[in-house]
Design a protein around this motif. Sequence first.
Motif, PDB file in Angstrom:
ATOM      1  N   THR A   1       0.740  -1.125   0.434  1.00  0.00           N
ATOM      2  CA  THR A   1       0.632  -0.267  -0.227  1.00  0.00           C
ATOM      3  C   THR A   1       0.405   1.487   0.342  1.00  0.00           C
ATOM      4  OG1 THR A   1      -1.813  -1.094   1.035  1.00  0.00           O
ATOM      5  CG2 THR A   1      -1.341   1.479   1.065  1.00  0.00           C
TER       6      THR A   1
ATOM      7  N   ALA B   1     -10.114  -3.727  -8.480  1.00  0.00           N
ATOM      8  CA  ALA B   1      -9.367  -4.338  -7.475  1.00  0.00           C
ATOM      9  C   ALA B   1      -8.510  -4.029  -7.352  1.00  0.00           C
ATOM     10  CB  ALA B   1     -10.698  -5.063  -7.160  1.00  0.00           C
ATOM     11  N   GLU B   2      -7.348  -4.491  -7.613  1.00  0.00           N
ATOM     12  CA  GLU B   2      -6.149  -4.544  -7.260  1.00  0.00           C
ATOM     13  C   GLU B   2      -5.921  -3.001  -7.965  1.00  0.00           C
ATOM     14  OE1 GLU B   2      -1.858  -6.397  -8.421  1.00  0.00           O
ATOM     15  OE2 GLU B   2      -4.100  -7.542  -9.718  1.00  0.00           O
TER      16      GLU B   2
ATOM     17  N   GLU C   1      -9.191  -8.249  -1.669  1.00  0.00           N
ATOM     18  CA  GLU C   1      -8.419  -7.239  -2.220  1.00  0.00           C
ATOM     19  C   GLU C   1      -7.828  -6.361  -1.111  1.00  0.00           C
ATOM     20  OE1 GLU C   1      -5.708  -6.822  -4.145  1.00  0.00           O
ATOM     21  OE2 GLU C   1      -6.902  -7.968  -5.722  1.00  0.00           O
ATOM     22  N   PHE C   2      -8.834  -5.422  -0.667  1.00  0.00           N
ATOM     23  CA  PHE C   2      -9.048  -4.569   0.176  1.00  0.00           C
ATOM     24  C   PHE C   2      -9.023  -5.208   1.438  1.00  0.00           C
ATOM     25  CE2 PHE C   2      -9.856  -0.294  -1.629  1.00  0.00           C
ATOM     26  CZ  PHE C   2      -9.927  -0.978  -3.160  1.00  0.00           C
ATOM     27  N   TYR C   3      -9.514  -6.309   2.022  1.00  0.00           N
ATOM     28  CA  TYR C   3      -9.156  -6.904   3.647  1.00  0.00           C
ATOM     29  C   TYR C   3      -8.539  -6.247   4.726  1.00  0.00           C
ATOM     30  CZ  TYR C   3     -10.889  -9.388   7.099  1.00  0.00           C
ATOM     31  OH  TYR C   3     -11.481  -9.929   8.817  1.00  0.00           O
TER      32      TYR C   3
ATOM     33  N   VAL D   1     -15.804  -2.580   2.219  1.00  0.00           N
ATOM     34  CA  VAL D   1     -16.388  -2.298   1.439  1.00  0.00           C
ATOM     35  C   VAL D   1     -17.509  -1.592   0.558  1.00  0.00           C
ATOM     36  CG1 VAL D   1     -16.358  -3.647  -1.150  1.00  0.00           C
ATOM     37  CG2 VAL D   1     -14.195  -3.776  -0.035  1.00  0.00           C
TER      38      VAL D   1
ATOM     39  N   LYS E   1     -12.006   7.289   0.032  1.00  0.00           N
ATOM     40  CA  LYS E   1     -11.899   5.870  -0.287  1.00  0.00           C
ATOM     41  C   LYS E   1     -12.230   6.542  -1.824  1.00  0.00           C
ATOM     42  CE  LYS E   1     -14.793   3.976   3.910  1.00  0.00           C
ATOM     43  NZ  LYS E   1     -16.097   4.022   4.582  1.00  0.00           N
TER      44      LYS E   1
ATOM     45  N   ARG F   1      -9.977  -3.208   5.083  1.00  0.00           N
ATOM     46  CA  ARG F   1     -10.374  -2.132   4.821  1.00  0.00           C
ATOM     47  C   ARG F   1     -12.238  -2.081   4.375  1.00  0.00           C
ATOM     48  NH1 ARG F   1      -6.320   0.946   0.507  1.00  0.00           N
ATOM     49  NH2 ARG F   1      -5.904  -1.703   0.213  1.00  0.00           N
TER      50      ARG F   1
ATOM     51  N   ALA G   1      -7.060  -0.679  -4.909  1.00  0.00           N
ATOM     52  CA  ALA G   1      -6.571  -0.916  -3.609  1.00  0.00           C
ATOM     53  C   ALA G   1      -5.403   0.490  -3.670  1.00  0.00           C
ATOM     54  CB  ALA G   1      -6.162  -2.539  -3.428  1.00  0.00           C
TER      55      ALA G   1
ATOM     56  N   GLY H   1     -10.648   2.285   2.065  1.00  0.00           N
ATOM     57  CA  GLY H   1     -11.844   1.448   1.571  1.00  0.00           C
ATOM     58  C   GLY H   1     -12.649   1.963  -0.324  1.00  0.00           C
ATOM     59  N   VAL H   2     -13.926   1.197   0.045  1.00  0.00           N
ATOM     60  CA  VAL H   2     -14.750   0.815  -1.835  1.00  0.00           C
ATOM     61  C   VAL H   2     -15.751   1.975  -0.822  1.00  0.00           C
ATOM     62  CG1 VAL H   2     -15.715   0.268  -2.812  1.00  0.00           C
ATOM     63  CG2 VAL H   2     -13.637  -0.893  -2.369  1.00  0.00           C
TER      64      VAL H   2
END
Length: 756
Positions: A458, A478-479, A531-533, A537, A469, A535, A482, A488-489
């Motif tokens: 990150t 997603a990638e 992908e965001f975990y 969504v 976000k 964070r 991120a 987050g989303v």
Amino acid sequence: MAVVWLDDVRADDLDLVGGKGASLGELTGAGLPVPPGFVVTASTYRAFIEDAGIDDELFSAVEVDHEDSAALKQAHETAHNLIMGTPMPEDVREEILDAYRSIGDGDAFVAVRSSATAEDLPDASFAGQQETFLNVTEEELLESVKACWASLFSERAIYYRNRKGFPHDKVDIAVVVQQMVDSEKSGVMFTRHPSTGEKKVIIEAAWGLGEAVVSGTVSPDNYVVNRESGDVETATIADKKTMCVRDEETGQTVDREVPNEKRHDRVLTDGEVARLLELGELVEDHYETPQDVEWAVYDGDVYMLQSRPITTISEDANGDDGANERTRSDGVSDDVLMRGLGASPGIASGRARIVTKLDHLDQVAEGDIIVTEMTMPDMVPAMKRAAGIVTDEGGMTSHAAIVSRELGVPAVVGTGDATTTIDDGDIITIDGDKGTIREGEEPEEKQRQPVEEARPKTPVKPMTATEVKVNVSIPEAAERAAATGADGVGLLRIEHMVLTLGKTPERYIEQNGERAYVDEIVSGVREVAEEFYPRPVRVRTLDAPTDEFRQLEGGENEPREHNPMLGYRGIRRGLDNPSIFRLELQAFRRLFDMGYDNVEVMFPLVNDAEDVLRAKEHMIEAGIDPDKREWGVMIETPAAALSIRELADAGIDFASFGTNDLTQYTLAVDRNNEHVANIYDELHPAVLKLIGDTIEACRETGVKTSICGQAGSKPKMAQFLVEKGVSSISANIDAVRDVQHEVKRVEQRLLLDSVR
């Protein structure tokens, strides 16, 4: 010839029948028990598009900017409509139907599956996105074949092909039509240890169709068989709670509870194990390489459904039977605490975290080693954070083994009692090659975790009190999303996942069943959530206007509306048609059960508290506890903004502004009408007053606020929102960094003003 029978297909026919067809033909030709079937050849597809004169238009339509989601969607729709709207030649129709009528008694249920000729190419990730139809009858057969052809141009397939620079006109597609096996029991089999090459056969088995085993939704029995003696060395009998079966009335694949008397019964008899061992030897001998085989048992007969090479065996594996008893390479004897099966290669040290309940997953930090009885899909986010995995149960085809190999995380499975032998917090070292667990920490230079190089880092971002976000339209983004460093989303749209199916939800469910529809939503959301975990969504339920649905197969049943943007969409459609809405909520429930506690539910186009309370009731009926899960609403209408206190009283956790709709509904301006585009203004005083008053009311009632409309990317709007105290701003992917810096600048100014 439009059709070739599997009996006549061999590996050399890859260009004619595709990867799946060639594999099944090889198995059939080797005399292995494969359900009968045929292949509609790739040349038939090619002749279809060329003879109809749609090939040039088709390939031109899909040459688009693959990062432009709107262009990608339009390309898919154009390609899909071209293929589905072109009549199949009469001679081809008759040949396919004649072949079908030769299967079984002429009224068999069949599986119709895409078999792309390029699917075995490196990086051809799009191959896995083509279509499969189960339990198809003669009535749906021809349309299913055409749908498989059209699936060559799904949004995902176009995206990957364009991104990799692979020409669309160089890919053909065949279609496998094969009699369904109404499995009484089924599963998978490795003919060798999948990481060490050890000469043992690993079999996993469950009741019903094999979908449950392959997808990991059921814990199957696990059998480790000595290839030399044929003896079952270990048999781990699982608690098999559910099974997939074909509904006798509808023909659809459904989940059923396993009868209590069979839940703890051993699935395979000694005779069936011996037969599988025999078939495994034959398959490996035929291909001259270890194989991963899918199989099924019906009426006492064992069938081979698919076979593929095992690609995870380490290059230095010697394949001897003592693979798990080797000493360390430095010649020093291991101080071994316990042993199991080395399921995923590598050496890792870390703090043990004993996980016996899902509630324990949030205790797993980056670099810990998960110690659990058996992993399940809901543990995947935590597994991605872990340095290694240890389980009491399972073998080489267990969920822990498969996922660990995919993640590149060392794993030792089948230890028997690791959860009671190891204490939470102990420092341990696991060796996924030898299958050993030792006390203490291995020197860093001897630890091997190749996954660390693959994990995206990150980027450093400005620290702000207001969260920034990102909006995500399609899971494939997603990638990239991120990597922006977003908090987050703020908005993930379900409708993009649904519209890419090429069918209205009703038509898709009619043809594929409710489970398949839920699976599509779960798959798309899960890709982003993972992908965001950890964070958050924020996922919006379906909000497609009728004119978008009308372009799909089944769209002829959609109502015709003068202004669809003001019509049958959002939560009003969900509440009016709860059969579809409940399936969306089932998808959320499954995601929560899988451990994706970072998913938040958002309802679109609400008007008042009654809408919210009715939606809340449906959540509860779906098994979602609104007091334990984060959920909220879109503020897109003046009515919602003016009713915000009543919405807060209904129990929402957040309110998110959809400025595109809020602006057009406040100013009576159709945002798609070029004649009034000049007066469309998200910064109009009336729009800002609705937003500002809503934020103030939410702050007083403890409800978080956010914005996910396009306006959030504008500096003036960001400045206004931060000054008003919005909780978060969600921007487009390419605007996240700019918004982060703008938010930081505004917050610094406000801080300076406060101390003057």
